[in-house]
Design a protein around this motif. Structure first.
Motif, mmCIF file in Angstrom:
data_model
loop_
_atom_site.group_PDB
_atom_site.id
_atom_site.type_symbol
_atom_site.label_atom_id
_atom_site.label_comp_id
_atom_site.label_asym_id
_atom_site.label_seq_id
_atom_site.Cartn_x
_atom_site.Cartn_y
_atom_site.Cartn_z
ATOM 1 N N ALA A 297 0.831 -1.211 0.000
ATOM 2 C CA ALA A 297 0.000 0.000 0.000
ATOM 3 C C ALA A 297 0.863 1.259 0.000
ATOM 4 O O ALA A 297 0.575 2.229 -0.716
ATOM 5 N N LYS A 298 1.933 1.264 0.798
ATOM 6 C CA LYS A 298 2.826 2.432 0.857
ATOM 7 C C LYS A 298 3.469 2.719 -0.497
ATOM 8 O O LYS A 298 3.732 3.874 -0.842
ATOM 9 N N LEU A 299 3.731 1.674 -1.262
ATOM 10 C CA LEU A 299 4.480 1.820 -2.512
ATOM 11 C C LEU A 299 3.597 2.130 -3.715
ATOM 12 O O LEU A 299 4.093 2.221 -4.842
ATOM 13 N N ARG A 300 2.304 2.295 -3.486
ATOM 14 C CA ARG A 300 1.390 2.506 -4.612
ATOM 15 C C ARG A 300 1.794 3.699 -5.468
ATOM 16 O O ARG A 300 1.661 3.664 -6.694
ATOM 17 N N ASN A 301 2.283 4.746 -4.862
ATOM 18 C CA ASN A 301 2.654 5.952 -5.609
ATOM 19 C C ASN A 301 4.170 6.160 -5.703
ATOM 20 O O ASN A 301 4.629 7.264 -5.997
ATOM 21 N N SER A 302 4.914 5.098 -5.463
ATOM 22 C CA SER A 302 6.367 5.205 -5.529
ATOM 23 C C SER A 302 6.833 5.421 -6.975
ATOM 24 O O SER A 302 6.266 4.859 -7.912
ATOM 25 N N PRO A 303 7.874 6.233 -7.179
ATOM 26 C CA PRO A 303 8.422 6.388 -8.529
ATOM 27 C C PRO A 303 9.076 5.115 -9.046
ATOM 28 O O PRO A 303 9.191 4.919 -10.262
ATOM 29 N N LYS A 304 9.493 4.233 -8.148
ATOM 30 C CA LYS A 304 9.983 2.921 -8.550
ATOM 31 C C LYS A 304 8.798 1.984 -8.768
ATOM 32 O O LYS A 304 7.747 2.131 -8.138
ATOM 33 N N LYS A 305 8.978 1.009 -9.654
ATOM 34 C CA LYS A 305 7.964 -0.019 -9.829
ATOM 35 C C LYS A 305 8.141 -1.092 -8.758
ATOM 36 O O LYS A 305 9.249 -1.331 -8.287
ATOM 37 N N THR A 306 7.036 -1.719 -8.372
ATOM 38 C CA THR A 306 7.062 -2.745 -7.333
ATOM 39 C C THR A 306 6.857 -4.119 -7.953
ATOM 40 O O THR A 306 5.894 -4.335 -8.700
ATOM 41 N N ILE A 307 7.757 -5.046 -7.642
ATOM 42 C CA ILE A 307 7.630 -6.438 -8.079
ATOM 43 C C ILE A 307 7.344 -7.296 -6.853
ATOM 44 O O ILE A 307 8.086 -7.252 -5.863
ATOM 45 N N LEU A 308 6.259 -8.061 -6.918
ATOM 46 C CA LEU A 308 6.021 -9.116 -5.939
ATOM 47 C C LEU A 308 6.408 -10.425 -6.613
ATOM 48 O O LEU A 308 5.769 -10.839 -7.576
ATOM 49 N N TRP A 309 7.462 -11.039 -6.130
ATOM 50 C CA TRP A 309 8.032 -12.237 -6.757
ATOM 51 C C TRP A 309 7.747 -13.410 -5.833
ATOM 52 O O TRP A 309 8.268 -13.479 -4.724
ATOM 53 N N GLY A 310 6.898 -14.337 -6.277
ATOM 54 C CA GLY A 310 6.487 -15.383 -5.358
ATOM 55 C C GLY A 310 6.418 -16.761 -5.964
ATOM 56 O O GLY A 310 6.229 -16.932 -7.172
ATOM 57 N N VAL A 311 6.579 -17.763 -5.102
ATOM 58 C CA VAL A 311 6.313 -19.140 -5.494
ATOM 59 C C VAL A 311 4.802 -19.293 -5.611
ATOM 60 O O VAL A 311 4.027 -18.645 -4.905
ATOM 61 N N SER A 312 4.353 -20.133 -6.502
ATOM 62 C CA SER A 312 2.936 -20.157 -6.873
ATOM 63 C C SER A 312 1.998 -20.403 -5.707
ATOM 64 O O SER A 312 0.981 -19.720 -5.557
ATOM 65 N N PHE A 313 2.315 -21.379 -4.852
ATOM 66 C CA PHE A 313 1.377 -21.689 -3.778
ATOM 67 C C PHE A 313 1.255 -20.522 -2.808
ATOM 68 O O PHE A 313 0.180 -20.286 -2.244
ATOM 69 N N ALA A 314 2.337 -19.766 -2.603
ATOM 70 C CA ALA A 314 2.280 -18.630 -1.683
ATOM 71 C C ALA A 314 1.446 -17.496 -2.273
ATOM 72 O O ALA A 314 0.699 -16.814 -1.555
ATOM 73 N N LEU A 315 1.538 -17.288 -3.577
ATOM 74 C CA LEU A 315 0.714 -16.266 -4.226
ATOM 75 C C LEU A 315 -0.757 -16.649 -4.170
ATOM 76 O O LEU A 315 -1.627 -15.794 -3.941
ATOM 77 N N LEU A 316 -1.060 -17.936 -4.361
ATOM 78 C CA LEU A 316 -2.456 -18.380 -4.266
ATOM 79 C C LEU A 316 -2.977 -18.242 -2.848
ATOM 80 O O LEU A 316 -4.129 -17.837 -2.633
ATOM 81 N N ASP A 317 -2.151 -18.561 -1.852
ATOM 82 C CA ASP A 317 -2.562 -18.382 -0.460
ATOM 83 C C ASP A 317 -2.888 -16.911 -0.191
ATOM 84 O O ASP A 317 -3.895 -16.583 0.458
ATOM 85 N N LEU A 318 -2.036 -16.030 -0.685
ATOM 86 C CA LEU A 318 -2.271 -14.590 -0.506
ATOM 87 C C LEU A 318 -3.580 -14.176 -1.171
ATOM 88 O O LEU A 318 -4.382 -13.428 -0.580
ATOM 89 N N ALA A 319 -3.804 -14.676 -2.372
ATOM 90 C CA ALA A 319 -5.011 -14.306 -3.120
ATOM 91 C C ALA A 319 -6.283 -14.791 -2.433
ATOM 92 O O ALA A 319 -7.314 -14.106 -2.457
#
Length: 329
Positions: A168-190
């Motif tokens: 949430a803090k990085l939504r307006n950051s001048p840098k781009k944000t990458i969330l790099w995850g293993v598949s099961f962890a991304l599905l758990d988050l979702a």
């Protein structure tokens, strides 16, 4: 090619016009200086000097990394990467003479497609990889986090609340944000959190690691799009046995950096290669593997297209599901 240093100087100047010549140079060097590969070639009755195109080079089955320590020439590994495997399964071992070379090479692969590391915050969601030793993915991510020059770049192993707050803090950051995850962890988050990642680039590195039922890449990406609003979702094709990585650039097809090539082989006849637009076994040429083996017959199934891009469709029967590159039904 008399020395590794000589070849290293050619690696990043390779292009479509020079790839074949350099690949054949590497092949002939490895055919002489790698005892395991030399024996394999002799068994096939192949004369290295008679091979005139990289697709005709003998590709070593990737399973040899589980049974032999593959090494071209004389050198001492600074690090040995190991595959995750499944419980009770043998694992692959890939020695690397200089860890710094792997770090810088992984950076080159990433930046070829996505630009400088310093343009990004790297938020890593990689359980299972962090929980073992010898992961090439963790070695790469350690380097990306350090060299992104971001205070937010970090692992978020058991810190979901902090991950969501930082996103949430990085939504307006001048840098781009990458969330790099293993598949099961991304599905758990979702599934467990209502979060909008529409401002992030989501990279999935495949594999359920025995935590969830394997699903197709298309199904995974659709779920992440619907639940996390991530569009597109990116994928990495990498493994212990390769020093290079291929990436999707918004679709389900992977693109290779200039020093890497893919060819399809007939599943029942591995000597028949060059298959296009049909389900085939995936063979990989990775010129960065010049100190081990650059020509590998993987256990992945996919389709190769005329432009050089490829899809990964699944694993061959009787091969263990592992690594960071695969979705199967």
């Amino acid at each position: 090619m008399d020395t590794f240093k000589n070849f290293a100087s050619k690696l990043y100047s390779v292009n479509d016009d020079t790839f074949n010549d350099i690949a054949l140079e590497v092949f002939r060097f490895q055919a002489i200086n790698n005892p395991v590969y030399a024996a394999f070639i002799r068994h096939l009755g192949v004369a290295p000097a008679a091979v005139g195109h990289w697709q005709d080079v003998p590709f070593l089955p990737i399973s040899f990394f589980k049974t032999h320590f593959l090494q071209t020439g004389q050198w001492t590994p600074e690090v040995t990467f190991t595959s995750s495997g499944t419980t009770g399964a043998s694992t692959s071992r890939h020695g690397v003479e200089q860890l710094a070379f792997y770090h810088q090479h992984a950076q080159r692969c990433f930046e070829f497609f996505f630009g400088p590391l310093t343009d990004y915050h790297f938020l890593a969601l990689l359980p299972s990889y962090l929980e073992r030793q010898g992961s090439s993915l963790i070695a790469m991510m350690d380097y990306f986090i350090k060299n992104s020059q971001s205070d937010y770049s970090a692992y978020y192993l058991h810190q979901t609340d902090k991950l969501l707050a930082d996103v949430a803090k990085l939504r307006n950051s001048p840098k781009k944000t990458i969330l790099w995850g293993v598949s099961f962890a991304l599905l758990d988050l979702a599934e467990k959190h209502d979060v909008d990642l529409s401002h992030c680039l989501v990279f999935e590195t495949g594999g359920m690691k025995g935590r969830r039922k394997e699903i197709t890449r298309a199904a995974l990406h659709q779920t992440l799009y619907e639940r996390l609003h991530a569009q597109p979702v990116y994928s990495e094709y990498g493994m212990t046995e390769l020093l290079s990585q291929a990436y999707t650039t918004g679709k389900y097809t992977f693109e290779c950096p200039p020093w890497m090539r893919i060819t399809g082989r007939e599943v029942t006849d591995p000597l028949r290669k060059g298959l296009l637009e049909e389900t085939a076994g995936i063979n990989v040429v990775d010129l960065a593997n010049y100190q081990t083996i650059s020509f590998l017959e993987t256990e992945d199934l996919g389709k190769v297209y005329g432009s050089g891009v490829f899809e990964v469709l699944g694993r061959m029967d009787n091969s263990d599901i592992r690594g960071c590159n695969l979705m199967v039904e």
